[in-house]
Design a protein around this motif. Structure first.
Motif, PDB file in Angstrom:
ATOM      1  N   SER A  47     -12.955  -6.051  -1.932  1.00 48.42           N
ATOM      2  CA  SER A  47     -12.583  -6.399  -3.108  1.00 48.42           C
ATOM      3  C   SER A  47     -11.891  -7.843  -3.405  1.00 48.42           C
ATOM      4  CB  SER A  47     -11.284  -5.160  -3.609  1.00 48.42           C
ATOM      5  OG  SER A  47     -10.227  -5.277  -2.754  1.00 48.42           O
ATOM      6  N   ALA A  48     -11.191  -8.369  -2.281  1.00 45.95           N
ATOM      7  CA  ALA A  48     -10.549  -9.550  -2.439  1.00 45.95           C
ATOM      8  C   ALA A  48     -11.596 -10.661  -2.227  1.00 45.95           C
ATOM      9  CB  ALA A  48      -9.600  -9.652  -0.992  1.00 45.95           C
ATOM     10  N   MET A  49     -12.543 -10.350  -1.246  1.00 51.09           N
ATOM     11  CA  MET A  49     -13.821 -11.295  -1.191  1.00 51.09           C
ATOM     12  C   MET A  49     -14.312 -11.364  -2.526  1.00 51.09           C
ATOM     13  SD  MET A  49     -13.376 -12.625   1.632  1.00 51.09           S
ATOM     14  CE  MET A  49     -14.739 -13.613   2.120  1.00 51.09           C
ATOM     15  N   LYS A  50     -14.753 -10.403  -3.288  1.00 57.56           N
ATOM     16  CA  LYS A  50     -15.245 -10.490  -4.698  1.00 57.56           C
ATOM     17  C   LYS A  50     -14.636 -11.132  -5.475  1.00 57.56           C
ATOM     18  CE  LYS A  50     -17.089  -7.105  -7.980  1.00 57.56           C
ATOM     19  NZ  LYS A  50     -17.080  -5.901  -8.581  1.00 57.56           N
ATOM     20  N   LYS A  51     -13.155 -11.076  -5.604  1.00 59.20           N
ATOM     21  CA  LYS A  51     -12.250 -11.640  -6.458  1.00 59.20           C
ATOM     22  C   LYS A  51     -12.312 -13.132  -6.337  1.00 59.20           C
ATOM     23  CE  LYS A  51      -7.816 -10.956  -8.428  1.00 59.20           C
ATOM     24  NZ  LYS A  51      -6.558 -10.459  -8.252  1.00 59.20           N
TER      25      LYS A  51
END
Length: 109
Positions: free
Chosen positions: A98-102
């Motif tokens: 989720s952090a990489m997607k953000k």
């Protein structure tokens, strides 16, 4: 006072009464001051009135509180404020999905 020529203390002479002389120029002012002080001491001092307590609780009186004025700084270097600014390198980045997607979508980093 022992009598002069007594058996025990034959050599001690009796003190002679001093003659009362007129005060000198500088002594007159001090004599006046002394007389005034003597009058004030002899004067009747008023009685101290006991304060009537109107409350059951005692509140400590508020006194002057001064701001601190330190002799030296307690920390040698002042803090930089915000430690994470736009120039700072992230040492331990969050690498969850989720952090990489953000990061990819919002283009942060």
């Amino acid at each position: 006072i022992l009598a002069q020529g007594s058996i025990r203390y034959p050599s001690i002479p009796l003190p002679k009464p001093e003659k009362i002389m007129a005060p000198k120029k500088g002594e007159k002012k001090t004599a006046d001051k002394a007389e005034k002080a003597a009058k004030q001491v002899k004067a009747n001092v008023g009685k101290k009135v006991k304060k009537i307590r109107t409350k059951v609780r005692y509140y400590r009186p508020k006194t002057l509180i001064k701001a601190r004025n330190g002799k030296y700084p307690r920390k040698s270097v002042e803090s930089r404020g915000d430690k994470l600014d736009k120039y700072r390198i992230i040492q331990c980045p969050v690498t969850t999905e989720s952090a990489m997607k953000k990061i990819e979508e919002i283009n942060t980093l």
